[in-house]
Scaffold this motif. Structure first.
Motif, short mmCIF file in Angstrom:
data_model
loop_
_atom_site.label_atom_id
_atom_site.label_comp_id
_atom_site.label_asym_id
_atom_site.label_seq_id
_atom_site.Cartn_x
_atom_site.Cartn_y
_atom_site.Cartn_z
N PHE A 150 0.81 -1.22 0.00
CA PHE A 150 0.00 0.00 0.00
C PHE A 150 0.84 1.27 0.00
O PHE A 150 0.31 2.37 -0.02
CB PHE A 150 -0.93 0.00 1.21
N ASP A 151 2.16 1.12 0.06
CA ASP A 151 3.06 2.27 0.00
C ASP A 151 2.79 3.26 1.13
O ASP A 151 2.68 4.47 0.93
CB ASP A 151 2.93 2.97 -1.36
N ALA A 152 2.71 2.72 2.35
CA ALA A 152 2.43 3.57 3.51
C ALA A 152 3.52 4.62 3.71
O ALA A 152 3.24 5.72 4.21
CB ALA A 152 2.30 2.71 4.76
N ALA A 153 4.75 4.32 3.32
CA ALA A 153 5.85 5.26 3.50
C ALA A 153 5.65 6.54 2.70
O ALA A 153 6.22 7.59 3.03
CB ALA A 153 7.17 4.60 3.09
N ASN A 154 4.84 6.47 1.66
CA ASN A 154 4.57 7.64 0.82
C ASN A 154 3.09 8.03 0.86
O ASN A 154 2.52 8.47 -0.14
CB ASN A 154 5.01 7.36 -0.62
N ASN A 155 2.50 7.84 2.06
CA ASN A 155 1.10 8.23 2.28
C ASN A 155 0.16 7.55 1.29
O ASN A 155 -0.78 8.15 0.79
CB ASN A 155 0.93 9.75 2.22
N PHE A 156 0.47 6.28 0.97
CA PHE A 156 -0.38 5.40 0.16
C PHE A 156 -0.44 5.82 -1.31
O PHE A 156 -1.35 5.41 -2.03
CB PHE A 156 -1.79 5.32 0.76
N ARG A 157 0.54 6.56 -1.76
CA ARG A 157 0.52 7.02 -3.15
C ARG A 157 0.59 5.86 -4.13
O ARG A 157 -0.03 5.89 -5.19
CB ARG A 157 1.68 7.99 -3.38
N GLY A 158 1.37 4.82 -3.80
CA GLY A 158 1.51 3.69 -4.71
C GLY A 158 0.65 2.50 -4.34
O GLY A 158 0.98 1.36 -4.70
N CYS A 159 -0.47 2.74 -3.67
CA CYS A 159 -1.31 1.65 -3.17
C CYS A 159 -1.84 0.76 -4.30
O CYS A 159 -1.64 -0.46 -4.28
CB CYS A 159 -2.47 2.25 -2.37
N LEU A 160 -2.50 1.35 -5.27
CA LEU A 160 -3.07 0.55 -6.36
C LEU A 160 -1.98 -0.11 -7.19
O LEU A 160 -2.09 -1.28 -7.58
CB LEU A 160 -3.95 1.43 -7.24
N SER A 161 -0.92 0.62 -7.43
CA SER A 161 0.17 0.08 -8.24
C SER A 161 0.88 -1.06 -7.53
O SER A 161 1.35 -2.01 -8.18
CB SER A 161 1.18 1.19 -8.57
#
Length: 219
Positions: A150-161
């Motif tokens: 979910f890319d939590a380190a980047n505030n979920f920016r890459g969640c879908l990817s």
């Protein structure tokens, strides 16, 4: 008011989504009033926050609704949510509730071991035996894996990817690309996905997918 209006026509399901993913903060009073609507049948709780999850459960219990199904959408706390019995003191007495299942983006991948875990958790809850410490270990492993997907380190920016990238690696989709060009893997996210594959092979189902992929695609 709009919830009441919609509920006059169809059963409704509440969805508490965290602000980072486009939701808004909704407190205890909202969820108590929401639970008092006769045609509410379920609530998905996905604030990714223990305090706010408890707001929902307290609201439902205080409203006296034992017929509203509670689902976790807290991908950061999946195992613990499913294992926990919530014992809530209300003005009408003490009420116990459990979360009945999950509606989770994390479960879009590696679903074969998820099914096994869920069945084991249900059996453990129904046995009323002491919780095996293995579940606490697994809970942290799943949370670590979810933080990467979910890319939590980047505030979920890459969640879908992140989800799409796992599906791409398994051959279930051709690309990790999303409809929006802004939705893509964050720098370093692919390497982090490599890490969780190495660290937690028991959470993955690549062998299962590989054994069935040709039949699925042919069907």
């Amino acid at each position: 008011a709009h919830c009441h209006r919609v509920a006059e026509e169809i059963p409704i399901v509440g969805f508490y989504l965290q602000p980072a993913a486009g939701g808004r903060l909704l407190g205890y009073e909202f969820w108590r009033r929401f639970a008092e609507i006769d045609n509410v049948i379920a609530i998905k709780m996905a604030p990714f926050n223990r305090y706010q999850t408890l707001d929902v459960i307290r609201g439902v219990c205080e409203a006296g609704r034992d017929d509203i199904a509670l689902y976790t959408g807290n991908d950061d706390n999946i195992i613990i949510d499913l294992l926990t019995t919530y014992r809530i003191a209300t003005t009408s007495g003490t009420v116990e509730r459990q979360i009945v299942g999950g509606l989770l983006g994390h479960w879009a991948v590696w679903t074969q071991p998820v099914v096994e875990q869920f069945e084991e958790i249900r059996a453990a809850r129904e046995s009323n035996a002491a919780i095996d410490p293995k579940w606490l270990v697994l809970a942290n492993q799943v949370t670590d894996a979810n933080a990467v997907l979910f890319d939590a380190a980047n505030n979920f920016r890459g969640c879908l990817s992140g989800i799409n990238e796992v599906l791409r690696r398994q051959g279930l989709v051709q690309t990790a690309a999303c409809l929006s060009e802004d939705e893509q893997l964050s720098p370093g996210q692919a390497e982090e996905i490599d890490r969780i594959y190495r660290s937690y092979p028991h959470l993955t189902d690549d062998d299962f997918v590989r054994a069935n992929l040709d039949d699925w695609l042919a069907g």
